[in-house]
Write an enzyme that holds these catalytic residues in place. Structure first.
Site, PDB file in Angstrom:
ATOM      1  N   ASP A   1       2.445   1.945   3.320  1.00 17.32           N
ATOM      2  CA  ASP A   1       3.383   0.962   3.899  1.00 17.32           C
ATOM      3  C   ASP A   1       4.813   1.413   3.623  1.00 17.32           C
ATOM      4  O   ASP A   1       5.740   1.044   4.334  1.00 17.32           O
ATOM      5  CB  ASP A   1       3.259  -0.424   3.245  1.00 17.32           C
ATOM      6  CG  ASP A   1       1.867  -1.002   3.343  1.00 17.32           C
ATOM      7  OD1 ASP A   1       1.133  -0.612   4.259  1.00 17.32           O
ATOM      8  OD2 ASP A   1       1.524  -1.845   2.490  1.00 17.32           O
TER       9      ASP A   1
ATOM     10  N   HIS B   1       0.884  -1.168   0.000  1.00 23.17           N
ATOM     11  CA  HIS B   1       0.000   0.000   0.000  1.00 23.17           C
ATOM     12  C   HIS B   1       0.922   1.218   0.000  1.00 23.17           C
ATOM     13  O   HIS B   1       2.019   1.161   0.571  1.00 23.17           O
ATOM     14  CB  HIS B   1      -0.838   0.107   1.273  1.00 23.17           C
ATOM     15  CG  HIS B   1      -1.702  -1.076   1.588  1.00 23.17           C
ATOM     16  ND1 HIS B   1      -1.238  -2.177   2.248  1.00 23.17           N
ATOM     17  CD2 HIS B   1      -3.021  -1.290   1.377  1.00 23.17           C
ATOM     18  CE1 HIS B   1      -2.222  -3.043   2.405  1.00 23.17           C
ATOM     19  NE2 HIS B   1      -3.319  -2.537   1.892  1.00 23.17           N
TER      20      HIS B   1
HETATM   21  C1  XLS Z   1      -7.444  -6.864   4.471  1.00 16.06           C
HETATM   22  C2  XLS Z   1      -6.948  -7.055   3.116  1.00 16.06           C
HETATM   23  C3  XLS Z   1      -5.825  -6.121   2.694  1.00 16.06           C
HETATM   24  C4  XLS Z   1      -5.661  -6.158   1.209  1.00 16.06           C
HETATM   25  C5  XLS Z   1      -4.892  -5.001   0.645  1.00 16.06           C
HETATM   26  O1  XLS Z   1      -8.175  -7.662   5.014  1.00 16.06           O
HETATM   27  O2  XLS Z   1      -6.577  -8.386   2.979  1.00 16.06           O
HETATM   28  O3  XLS Z   1      -4.659  -6.432   3.358  1.00 16.06           O
HETATM   29  O4  XLS Z   1      -5.056  -7.326   0.783  1.00 16.06           O
HETATM   30  O5  XLS Z   1      -5.456  -3.793   0.956  1.00 16.06           O
END
Ligand code: XLS
Ligand code: NI
Ligand code: NI
Length: 435
Positions: free
Chosen positions: A100, A97
């Site tokens: 991140d 993201h």
């Molecule tokens: C949350 C999601 C998230 C997505 C990316 O539950 O899995 O981590 O994979 O935003």
């Protein structure tokens, strides 16, 4: 000096403390290398950011990587640690993201500047390795501005912020040569229908996705967009409930040519489905794009994001993947260590567990396919549609009156053939555990 000096490159059955038991990247399985069947990816957020914090306690793991948290120096240390980690495990992809990678600033212009700086640094690292980006995404759920949603927000200003974040995250994904771009709608849903116009919100989400596709194609992005379905958590209800719902949405709004699905095992569980079910529904609609490789806990009602351990599940996953011809995306370990597994060695144990669980699943799935009993059984099960009236039904060459006439002449049908579930489960166990 690296961050993980307790191990060198993890190999296949080396006898060292860290080694793979089943993942042998060069091994050929059904005409392809294991590493080609299994394009594994590291999730930046869990592996390099999550420190074990939960609703009841602070973090237990130190993810500072020797620098001050919340600084660009820390952001770069995470890049260094991440690349060392991936190289040691032979992982060729990462997912992220926007936030991140860098700490978000108060002013979006400053956040974007930080993103430019860190992505230059990541690109530099990529040049010296064969590591690539699997997919990128924008975090449109963490910041308080998204409390009423991003694409589904009631605030046009917040909607523009979501758009700006998406634009930058697409730029970033393209810059890092990402294969895909993900939409996970964590706040795209509702807490109560009393205050929600569902139709209005869904139309706005679709509009935002269309604008994202138009922009990305304009700047030359050739990859897939993905919706990652999840029925709930954090919201009580999320619009991308499961694969079938997401596919319906994509078709309704004309997004199905540009989008596929990113199926996460634990999200399937939350939707009351098996992982295999979600994969099957996606694949049969030509929409199986990528996988978030984790597992949930059947006793708990939330997204525990555990590392894959259950080999029955990885086997049935790989069965679906092999039968669908493989993924254009990859296997992203959207998974985190348990809170008490809090040192750097645990990060390696976790990935080795996950990679081995999928490698073993691949081997078993290939064996199930080569052995062929399941496929033959399903083929035979529908044999009555191969000739006579059945064939006419399949070919759309009949009508209700003819079928009625046929039924009345028969008076009463014979019992359909047995489903043989217990026998088929034994077949699976024989493949799993041999003689
Ligand atoms: C949350 C999601 C998230 C997505 C990316 O539950 O899995 O981590 O994979 O935003
Ligand atoms: Ni996920
Ligand atoms: Ni998840």
């Amino acid at each position: 000096m690296g961050y993980f000096d307790f191990t060198d490159k993890v190999g296949y059955r080396t006898g060292k403390e860290f080694s793979f038991r089943y993942y042998d990247p060069e091994k050929a399985v059904m005409g392809k290398k294991m590493s080609e069947h299994l394009p594994f990816a590291m999730a930046w957020w869990h592996n390099l950011c999550a420190n074990g914090v939960d609703m009841f306690g602070v973090g237990t793991a130190d993810k500072s990587f020797g620098s001050k948290m919340g600084t660009m120096e820390h952001a770069k240390a995470k890049v260094d640690a991440g690349f060392e980690f991936m190289e040691k495990l032979g992982i060729k992809y990462f997912c992220f993201h926007d936030v991140d990678l860098v700490p978000e600033a108060d002013d979006i212009n400053e956040t974007n500047r930080r993103i430019d700086e860190i992505s230059d640094y990541i690109l530099e690292k990529m040049r010296n390795t064969d590591i690539k980006c699997l997919w990128g995404t924008a975090n449109m759920f963490g910041n308080p501005r998204y409390m009423n949603g991003a694409g589904s927000t009631n605030s046009a200003d917040v909607y523009c912020f979501a758009a700006a974040q998406i634009k930058k995250a697409i730029d970033l994904t393209v810059k890092l040569h990402g294969r895909g771009y993900v939409f996970w709608g964590g706040r795209e849903g509702y807490e109560t229908l009393l205050n929600t116009d569902v139709k209005f919100e869904q139309e706005n989400i679709a509009r935002l996705m269309h604008m994202a596709v138009d922009y990305a194609r304009k700047i030359g992005f050739k990859g897939d967009f993905y919706i990652e379905p999840k029925p709930k958590e954090p919201m009580k209800h999320q619009y991308d409930f499961d694969a079938a719902t997401a596919i319906g949405f994509l078709r309704q709004y004309g997004l199905d040519k540009d989008f596929k699905l990113n199926i996460e095992a634990n999200h399937a569980t939350l939707a009351g489905h098996t992982f295999q079910h979600e994969l099957r529904i996606s694949a049969m609609n030509g929409m199986l794009g990528s996988i978030d490789a984790n597992q949930g806990d059947y006793l708990l009602g939330w997204d525990t994001d555990e590392f894959p351990f259950n080999v029955y599940e990885t086997t049935m996953c790989m069965y679906e993947v092999l039968k669908s011809g493989g993924l254009t995306g990859g296997f992203n370990f959207d998974a985190k260590n348990r809170r008490p597994s809090n040192d750097m060695k645990d990060m390696f144990h976790a990935y080795i567990l996950g990679m081995d669980a999928f490698a073993l699943g691949l081997l078993k799935a290939a064996k199930l396919i080569e052995e062929g009993t399941l496929e033959r059984f399903v083929e035979d099960k529908y044999a009555s549609f191969k000739q006579g009236i059945g064939a006419k039904i399949r070919a759309c060459e009949t009508d209700l009156e003819e079928l009625n006439e046929y039924a009345c002449k028969m008076k009463k049908p014979e019992s359909p053939s047995s489903g043989r579930q217990e026998y088929l489960e034994s077949v699976v166990n024989n493949v799993m555990f041999g003689d």
